[in-house]
Write a protein that holds these residues in place. Sequence first.
Motif, mmCIF file in Angstrom:
data_model
loop_
_atom_site.group_PDB
_atom_site.id
_atom_site.type_symbol
_atom_site.label_atom_id
_atom_site.label_comp_id
_atom_site.label_asym_id
_atom_site.label_seq_id
_atom_site.Cartn_x
_atom_site.Cartn_y
_atom_site.Cartn_z
ATOM 1 N N GLY A 3 0.806 -1.219 0.000
ATOM 2 C CA GLY A 3 0.000 0.000 0.000
ATOM 3 C C GLY A 3 0.836 1.264 0.000
ATOM 4 O O GLY A 3 0.312 2.367 -0.023
ATOM 5 N N ILE A 4 2.141 1.115 0.082
ATOM 6 C CA ILE A 4 3.026 2.284 0.038
ATOM 7 C C ILE A 4 3.368 2.530 -1.422
ATOM 8 O O ILE A 4 3.850 1.634 -2.104
ATOM 9 N N PRO A 5 3.090 3.787 -1.896
ATOM 10 C CA PRO A 5 3.395 4.051 -3.305
ATOM 11 C C PRO A 5 4.899 3.989 -3.575
ATOM 12 O O PRO A 5 5.712 4.227 -2.698
ATOM 13 N N THR A 6 5.220 3.646 -4.785
ATOM 14 C CA THR A 6 6.611 3.568 -5.195
ATOM 15 C C THR A 6 7.135 4.988 -5.414
ATOM 16 O O THR A 6 6.466 5.824 -6.017
ATOM 17 N N TRP A 7 8.334 5.254 -4.877
ATOM 18 C CA TRP A 7 8.945 6.584 -5.038
ATOM 19 C C TRP A 7 9.495 6.719 -6.439
ATOM 20 O O TRP A 7 10.198 5.846 -6.938
ATOM 21 N N THR A 8 9.130 7.819 -7.111
ATOM 22 C CA THR A 8 9.625 8.090 -8.452
ATOM 23 C C THR A 8 10.466 9.356 -8.387
ATOM 24 O O THR A 8 10.006 10.381 -7.876
ATOM 25 N N PRO A 9 11.715 9.320 -8.868
ATOM 26 C CA PRO A 9 12.548 10.524 -8.834
ATOM 27 C C PRO A 9 11.883 11.669 -9.616
ATOM 28 O O PRO A 9 11.269 11.445 -10.654
ATOM 29 N N GLN A 10 11.987 12.861 -9.084
ATOM 30 C CA GLN A 10 11.431 14.055 -9.712
ATOM 31 C C GLN A 10 12.528 14.777 -10.494
ATOM 32 O O GLN A 10 13.714 14.626 -10.194
ATOM 33 N N PRO A 11 12.129 15.603 -11.484
ATOM 34 C CA PRO A 11 13.152 16.350 -12.228
ATOM 35 C C PRO A 11 13.904 17.308 -11.304
ATOM 36 O O PRO A 11 13.376 17.761 -10.294
#
Length: 128
Positions: A3-11
Motif C-alpha cells: 500500500g506504500i506508493p513507489t517513489w519516483t525521482p522528480q526532475p
Amino acid sequence: ASGIPTWTPQPVVPEPPEPDWDVGTSSLTLGDFIIQTGSATIPVSSNYISNVSVTFEKPFTQLFAVVPASGIVSVGSFGAGVSLSVTGYTPGSAASSCTINANSTDDGGDGRAIAAPVPITYIAIGKV
C-alpha cells in the motif's frame, strides 16, 4: 503490495538565472530600464528665470520623465520661491541631457530676480 506508493525521482529544479540588475552610485538598472539621479545648481540671474543643463551619466535610448526638486529656497528680494520645469527632450525619445528651468514669478505675476543659487536634484527614468 504493502500500500506504500513507489517513489519516483522528480526532475531536478533548475537554478534561477542571475538577476539582470545593477545598483550604481547614482543609478538603478533593471534590464534595459534605468533610473538615474543627479544634482546641479541653477545660477543667479538678474531676470526671474534661470536654468542649468544636466548630462546623464548613461544616455537614454528612451527617456520617459525627468522629475526635478528643490528645497524651499528664498531667491527673490521678496522671498519668492521658484517653480521648476524641464525642457530639451521629447518624452519617449533618445536623450543624453536636458535643461532644468527655474522661474521665480510670484503669484501676482511680476517676476523677481533669482538673487541666490538654486540647488536642485532630479530623477530621470527611461531605457538604455
